[in-house]
Scaffold this motif. Structure first.
Motif, PDB file in Angstrom:
ATOM      1  N   GLY A  53      25.618  74.994  64.773  1.00 61.88           N
ATOM      2  CA  GLY A  53      26.804  75.664  64.244  1.00 61.88           C
ATOM      3  C   GLY A  53      26.924  77.098  64.726  1.00 61.88           C
ATOM      4  N   VAL A  54      27.745  77.894  64.036  1.00 58.64           N
ATOM      5  CA  VAL A  54      28.024  79.262  64.458  1.00 58.64           C
ATOM      6  C   VAL A  54      26.858  80.178  64.121  1.00 58.64           C
ATOM      7  N   LEU A  55      26.293  80.843  65.144  1.00 62.47           N
ATOM      8  CA  LEU A  55      25.216  81.804  64.918  1.00 62.47           C
ATOM      9  C   LEU A  55      25.779  83.135  64.440  1.00 62.47           C
ATOM     10  N   LYS A  56      26.863  83.570  65.105  1.00 59.09           N
ATOM     11  CA  LYS A  56      27.469  84.845  64.728  1.00 59.09           C
ATOM     12  C   LYS A  56      28.890  84.885  65.272  1.00 59.09           C
ATOM     13  N   ALA A  57      29.756  85.602  64.561  1.00 56.54           N
ATOM     14  CA  ALA A  57      31.129  85.825  65.016  1.00 56.54           C
ATOM     15  C   ALA A  57      31.401  87.319  65.030  1.00 56.54           C
ATOM     16  N   TRP A  58      32.145  87.753  66.024  1.00 55.88           N
ATOM     17  CA  TRP A  58      32.525  89.159  66.144  1.00 55.88           C
ATOM     18  C   TRP A  58      34.046  89.256  66.160  1.00 55.88           C
ATOM     19  N   SER A  59      34.613  90.106  65.337  1.00 54.01           N
ATOM     20  CA  SER A  59      36.064  90.316  65.319  1.00 54.01           C
ATOM     21  C   SER A  59      36.366  91.783  65.595  1.00 54.01           C
ATOM     22  N   ASN A  60      37.325  92.015  66.472  1.00 49.96           N
ATOM     23  CA  ASN A  60      37.748  93.375  66.807  1.00 49.96           C
ATOM     24  C   ASN A  60      39.251  93.402  67.038  1.00 49.96           C
ATOM     25  N   ALA A  61      39.831  94.583  66.886  1.00 48.06           N
ATOM     26  CA  ALA A  61      41.241  94.756  67.227  1.00 48.06           C
ATOM     27  C   ALA A  61      41.416  94.561  68.729  1.00 48.06           C
ATOM     28  N   ARG A  62      42.484  93.880  69.094  1.00 48.67           N
ATOM     29  CA  ARG A  62      42.776  93.652  70.507  1.00 48.67           C
ATOM     30  C   ARG A  62      43.072  94.987  71.201  1.00 48.67           C
ATOM     31  N   ILE A  63      42.522  95.203  72.366  1.00 48.91           N
ATOM     32  CA  ILE A  63      42.796  96.417  73.142  1.00 48.91           C
ATOM     33  C   ILE A  63      44.057  96.177  73.959  1.00 48.91           C
ATOM     34  N   ASP A  64      45.072  96.999  73.731  1.00 49.09           N
ATOM     35  CA  ASP A  64      46.388  96.796  74.335  1.00 49.09           C
ATOM     36  C   ASP A  64      46.406  97.331  75.758  1.00 49.09           C
ATOM     37  N   THR A  65      46.112  96.470  76.710  1.00 46.51           N
ATOM     38  CA  THR A  65      46.122  96.852  78.116  1.00 46.51           C
ATOM     39  C   THR A  65      46.392  95.618  78.966  1.00 46.51           C
ATOM     40  N   PRO A  66      47.156  95.777  80.058  1.00 44.01           N
ATOM     41  CA  PRO A  66      47.322  94.654  80.991  1.00 44.01           C
ATOM     42  C   PRO A  66      46.155  94.548  81.973  1.00 44.01           C
ATOM     43  N   HIS A  67      45.276  95.551  81.945  1.00 41.13           N
ATOM     44  CA  HIS A  67      44.210  95.630  82.950  1.00 41.13           C
ATOM     45  C   HIS A  67      42.942  94.926  82.456  1.00 41.13           C
ATOM     46  N   HIS A 127      26.382  68.466  72.512  1.00 41.09           N
ATOM     47  CA  HIS A 127      26.256  67.455  73.562  1.00 41.09           C
ATOM     48  C   HIS A 127      25.319  67.901  74.679  1.00 41.09           C
ATOM     49  N   PHE A 128      25.371  69.217  75.018  1.00 41.11           N
ATOM     50  CA  PHE A 128      24.552  69.716  76.126  1.00 41.11           C
ATOM     51  C   PHE A 128      23.373  70.566  75.650  1.00 41.11           C
ATOM     52  N   ASP A 129      23.172  70.600  74.328  1.00 40.20           N
ATOM     53  CA  ASP A 129      22.069  71.366  73.742  1.00 40.20           C
ATOM     54  C   ASP A 129      22.045  72.797  74.288  1.00 40.20           C
ATOM     55  N   THR A 130      23.186  73.457  74.180  1.00 45.60           N
ATOM     56  CA  THR A 130      23.325  74.812  74.692  1.00 45.60           C
ATOM     57  C   THR A 130      23.999  75.679  73.635  1.00 45.60           C
ATOM     58  N   HIS A 131      24.242  76.926  73.972  1.00 47.84           N
ATOM     59  CA  HIS A 131      24.990  77.830  73.102  1.00 47.84           C
ATOM     60  C   HIS A 131      26.295  78.195  73.805  1.00 47.84           C
ATOM     61  N   VAL A 132      27.359  78.200  73.055  1.00 40.13           N
ATOM     62  CA  VAL A 132      28.692  78.448  73.605  1.00 40.13           C
ATOM     63  C   VAL A 132      29.251  79.738  72.997  1.00 40.13           C
ATOM     64  N   LEU A 133      29.595  80.686  73.855  1.00 42.26           N
ATOM     65  CA  LEU A 133      30.312  81.862  73.384  1.00 42.26           C
ATOM     66  C   LEU A 133      31.796  81.579  73.584  1.00 42.26           C
ATOM     67  N   ALA A 134      32.460  81.197  72.491  1.00 45.78           N
ATOM     68  CA  ALA A 134      33.891  80.885  72.542  1.00 45.78           C
ATOM     69  C   ALA A 134      34.665  82.198  72.465  1.00 45.78           C
ATOM     70  N   LYS A 135      35.226  82.612  73.599  1.00 48.09           N
ATOM     71  CA  LYS A 135      35.900  83.910  73.679  1.00 48.09           C
ATOM     72  C   LYS A 135      37.326  83.800  73.139  1.00 48.09           C
ATOM     73  N   GLY A 136      37.692  84.721  72.263  1.00 46.96           N
ATOM     74  CA  GLY A 136      38.976  84.622  71.571  1.00 46.96           C
ATOM     75  C   GLY A 136      40.123  85.392  72.164  1.00 46.96           C
ATOM     76  N   GLY A 137      39.953  85.903  73.365  1.00 49.00           N
ATOM     77  CA  GLY A 137      40.994  86.743  73.957  1.00 49.00           C
ATOM     78  C   GLY A 137      42.330  86.061  74.150  1.00 49.00           C
ATOM     79  N   HIS A 138      42.330  84.724  74.293  1.00 43.66           N
ATOM     80  CA  HIS A 138      43.575  83.988  74.478  1.00 43.66           C
ATOM     81  C   HIS A 138      44.225  83.596  73.148  1.00 43.66           C
ATOM     82  N   GLY A 139      43.600  83.970  72.043  1.00 45.61           N
ATOM     83  CA  GLY A 139      44.172  83.662  70.742  1.00 45.61           C
ATOM     84  C   GLY A 139      45.369  84.544  70.422  1.00 45.61           C
ATOM     85  N   GLU A 140      46.040  84.236  69.339  1.00 47.42           N
ATOM     86  CA  GLU A 140      47.226  84.992  68.929  1.00 47.42           C
ATOM     87  C   GLU A 140      46.840  86.118  67.966  1.00 47.42           C
TER      88      GLU A 140
END
Length: 253
Positions: A179-193, A153-166
Motif C-alpha cells: 500500500g501507500v508508504l507516504k504521500a506528499w501534497s504541495n501547491a502547484r507551481i504556476d510555470t510553463p517551464h 504485480h512486479f514487487d516494486t515501489h511506484v511513485l505515482a506523480k500527481g502533476g497531471h492531476g486537476e
C-alpha cells in the motif's frame, strides 16, 4: 560520504532541458558521479521533438559495460529506452547487478506531447519494472501500465506523480506492495517551464539511493530539488522551457 556512481540509461535532449542532459546536471548537483549509456539522440527544443535517432542496442550495452566493468555502479536511472529490443537487453544486463538500486522512469510522452515509445517498447517495460526498486510514472503513464496494482504485480515501489492531476494542489504517492508508504501534497507551481521534471526527479532519487538514503528520504529530497528547480526556471524558449539549476540546494536537505 563517498561519491555515488550513477549509471544513467536514457536519451539525449539537444535542448538541454530533459534526458541525459538534465540527468547529468541533477546527479552532479546532488553530489554524484554521472555515467551515461545513451539510448537515442533527439532533435528537441521547448516546442517539441523534431527528430529521434535510436542508438543500436549493442552500442547501448557497450556503453553500459564500459562503465560497469571499470568504474562500478551504486545506482541506476533508466529513462527513454529507444526500442523494445533495447529494453529487454538492458533488463538482462541489469539483472546481473546484485544489490544495485534501479529507478525506472517509464517515459512514453514528452512534456510537449511527442510520443517517445511505441507499443512494443511499452510492453517491454514490464521487464524493467520487475528489476526496479522504484518506478516513477505520471498519472497517464501509470494508467497505461496497469494502475497501482503494478506495485504488487512486479514487487516494486511506484511513485505515482500527481502533476497531471486537476486543481491547485498536487499529490505524489509512494506505493509499495503493501500500500501507500507516504504521500506528499504541495501547491502547484504556476510555470510553463516544466520540461525535464520527470527526468530530474528520477535521477535525483537514484542519486539519493546511491548515497544510501532509503526510498522515502530519497524521494523527499528529490521532490524538494525539483520544486526549487521549477521556481528558478530561466524562461528559455517559447514553449515548455527547462527548469533552473538550484546552485544553493543543500544536498542533505
Amino acid at each position: 560520504m563517498s561519491v555515488p556512481r550513477i549509471l544513467i540509461i536514457a536519451g539525449s535532449d539537444s535542448g538541454g532541458g530533459a534526458g541525459i542532459q538534465a540527468d547529468i546536471k541533477t546527479v552532479t548537483m546532488l553530489g554524484g558521479h554521472a555515467m551515461t549509456a545513451i539510448t537515442a539522440i533527439t532533435a528537441q527544443n521547448t516546442l517539441g521533438v523534431q527528430a529521434v535517432h535510436p542508438v543500436p542496442t549493442d552500442m547501448v550495452l557497450a556503453q553500459m559495460d564500459s562503465c560497469i566493468n571499470d568504474i562500478g555502479v551504486d545506482a541506476v536511472k533508466i529513462g527513454m529506452i529507444g526500442s523494445a529490443e533495447t529494453a529487454n537487453a538492458v533488463a538482462d544486463r541489469l539483472a546481473a547487478l546484485e544489490g544495485v538500486p534501479i529507478v525506472f522512469d517509464p517515459v512514453m510522452v514528452a512534456t510537449s506531447g511527442a510520443a517517445l515509445a511505441d507499443a512494443a517498447t511499452i510492453a517491454a517495460f514490464e521487464r524493467l519494472m520487475a528489476i526496479a526498486m522504484i518506478v516513477t510514472p505520471n498519472l497517464p503513464e501509470l494508467e497505461a501500465l496497469g494502475g497501482e496494482v503494478i506495485a504488487i504485480h512486479f514487487d516494486t515501489h511506484v511513485l505515482a506523480k500527481g502533476g497531471h492531476g486537476e486543481g491547485p494542489m498536487l499529490t505524489d504517492r509512494l506505493i509499495g506492495p503493501q500500500g501507500v508508504l507516504k504521500a506528499w501534497s504541495n501547491a502547484r507551481i504556476d510555470t510553463p517551464h516544466t520540461h525535464g521534471t520527470g527526468c530530474t526527479l528520477a535521477s535525483a532519487i537514484a542519486c539519493g539511493l546511491g548515497q544510501g538514503l532509503d526510498r522515502v528520504d530519497a524521494v523527499e529530497r528529490a521532490r524538494k530539488y525539483v520544486r526549487e528547480a521549477l521556481m528558478i526556471a530561466p524562461g528559455f524558449g517559447t514553449g515548455h522551457g527547462p527548469m533552473g539549476v538550484p546552485l544553493g540546494f543543500h544536498v542533505h536537505a
